[in-house]
Scaffold this motif. Structure first.
Motif, short mmCIF file in Angstrom:
data_model
loop_
_atom_site.label_atom_id
_atom_site.label_comp_id
_atom_site.label_asym_id
_atom_site.label_seq_id
_atom_site.Cartn_x
_atom_site.Cartn_y
_atom_site.Cartn_z
N CYS A 1 -12.04 43.50 10.99
CA CYS A 1 -10.88 44.48 11.48
C CYS A 1 -11.31 45.72 11.08
O CYS A 1 -10.56 46.59 11.10
CB CYS A 1 -9.67 43.75 11.36
SG CYS A 1 -9.36 43.17 9.64
N CYS B 1 -5.91 41.68 4.47
CA CYS B 1 -5.35 41.98 5.49
C CYS B 1 -5.08 43.46 5.88
O CYS B 1 -3.97 43.72 5.04
CB CYS B 1 -4.12 41.20 5.96
SG CYS B 1 -3.54 41.77 7.60
N CYS C 1 -9.67 35.53 8.92
CA CYS C 1 -8.61 36.01 8.02
C CYS C 1 -7.78 34.75 8.18
O CYS C 1 -7.75 33.94 9.19
CB CYS C 1 -8.06 37.34 8.32
SG CYS C 1 -6.90 37.33 9.92
N LYS D 1 1.62 43.26 7.37
CA LYS D 1 1.30 42.71 8.76
C LYS D 1 0.93 41.18 8.57
O LYS D 1 1.23 40.69 9.68
CB LYS D 1 -0.25 43.59 9.09
CG LYS D 1 -0.68 42.98 10.31
CD LYS D 1 -1.99 43.71 10.70
CE LYS D 1 -2.51 43.08 12.18
NZ LYS D 1 -3.52 43.67 12.64
FE1 F3S Z 1 -7.54 42.08 10.09
FE2 F3S Z 1 -6.53 39.62 10.28
FE3 F3S Z 1 -5.16 41.22 9.40
S1 F3S Z 1 -7.70 40.42 11.86
S2 F3S Z 1 -5.87 43.35 10.29
S3 F3S Z 1 -7.13 40.68 8.46
S4 F3S Z 1 -4.46 39.93 10.80
#
Ligand code: F3S
Length: 391
Positions: free
Chosen positions: A118, A286, A343, A363
């Protein structure tokens, strides 16, 4: 929308049905939002790669598109998938892995990079002023706000179509007049910790909807903290960019909103859903960790051991893992699992018996109760690591 003669030919199917479908998706979108033309993009980034979030419905379409022989025309990257090869790939049911592999094969056949992250901006140099078609919301906010590039928040299909055509409709945040700030956010007292940035994002996403803020009161700024802020902002709202103090362009007459300590603390509290102090999983990464973050975590855990009853996952991209090889060794020596390509949110944590997730990411704390059916504990990085480590 005005189309060039080459675009017309694609639209009419002269170059095959696959590019015709992609062109039609883009033109439909452009018509819907009043775009007058298509503009070339530097790169596309597709989300909805994980089989867990994507499900079965689009698989046939992806496979048929790949079978057509159609290829991406620009640099095209993919969001995380539902497992990593080293660890989860050995623990999850084979049936789920098979389904996921089929999706990946289709993307790879079309020429997508096996990036599975991401944070595509760590893999590729993004030009200031570049037009992009990115679909991962956290990366969209980062690209617009920190990197000075321009991308709407694409959906999976429109990012895929843009990757194949190499263009995107010229509307929304691609146009300078739509990138102007229209609300001033004064954070007082100023914030400086990562978790506060993260909580601010969740709070602002809820109240701003799609307004573009100038945010005052951000201290000890780092790109990692801005990444957290943007990821959280995009989770609860439709804002796709923000301005921050360093580039403050305050306008008179602009709407103002104040955010105090109470709002930040309440948001952190709401994102913790359990009083049980013992998580099954401590999840960091994340959005996926940067090199800086990996270094910081390695420094904290150096020479220590992870508790037997807790898993510590550090998620990042293959690219950063390679760059941080020495630090990764240290992390693995202490018992941490450094996962690439995936993730906690996009894998099947329930299947792994994980009921409570502790994280430093607002998040993840926001999504995990629904997407992972897990309780959450949101806490600063240091506290997360302390919880995972033996005394
Ligand atoms: Fe990436 Fe998973 Fe967070 S895709 S933005 S680590 S929810």
């Amino acid at each position: 929308m005005h189309l060039t003669s080459e675009e017309e030919r694609i639209y009419n199917g002269e170059l095959g049905w696959a590019s015709q479908i992609c062109m039609r998706i883009l033109v439909k979108l452009g018509d819907l939002f009043g775009a007058e033309r298509l503009i070339p993009i530097d790169s596309a980034h597709v989300s909805g790669v994980s089989y867990k979030t994507l499900g079965n419905a689009p698989t046939d379409f992806l496979k048929t598109l790949a079978e057509s022989g159609e290829k991406t025309r620009v640099e095209s990257t993919l969001n995380p998938k539902s497992f990593d090869p080293e660890y989860l790939g050995k623990r999850l049911p084979e049936k789920l892995l098979q389904e996921q592999r089929e999706i990946l094969r289709a993307f790879e056949k079309m020429g997508f990079k096996q990036s599975y992250t991401c944070t595509p901006y760590y893999l590729q140099k993004v030009r200031v002023g570049a037009h992009l078609a990115w679909a991962e919301s956290s990366a969209v906010v980062y690209a617009n706000s920190v990197l000075g590039a321009m991308t709407n928040r694409e959906g999976g299909p429109s990012a895929l179509a843009a990757a194949i055509i190499g263009k995107t409709p010229d509307y929304g945040i691609h146009k300078p007049e739509n990138r102007k700030p229209n609300i001033l956010v004064e954070v007082d007292p100023p914030i400086k910790y990562g978790i506060e940035y993260s909580a601010l994002g969740i709070f602002l996403g809820r109240i701003l909807k799609d307004k573009i803020p100038i945010i005052k009161g951000l201290k000890e700024l780092t790109e990692d903290k801005l990444k957290q802020l943007g990821a959280a902002l995009a989770s609860t709202g439709m804002t796709n960019m923000f301005y921050y103090e360093n580039e403050l362009r305050e306008k008179s007459g602009i709407e103002k909103v104040n955010v105090g300590r109470k709002e930040i603390e309440n948001t952190i509290e709401q994102l913790t859903t359990t009083q049980v102090p013992k998580p099954d999983l401590v999840f960091i990464g994340c959005p996926h960790c940067s090199l800086q973050e990996i270094k910081k975590i390695a420094k904290i855990v150096r020479g220590k051991k992870i508790k037997r009853e807790i898993e510590l996952w550090i998620c990042t991209s293959r690219f950063i893992r390679e760059k941080a090889a020495d630090h990764i060794n240290e992390l693995e020596k202490c018992g941490a699992k450094v996962l690439t390509d995936t993730c906690a949110v996009v894998t099947w944590t329930e299947e792994l018996g994980i009921k409570t997730i502790m994280t430093n990411s607002a998040k993840t704390a926001y999504y995990a109760p629904t997407l992972n059916k897990a309780d959450t504990i949101l806490a600063p990085l240091e506290e997360c690591l302390k919880t995972a480590l033996e005394k």
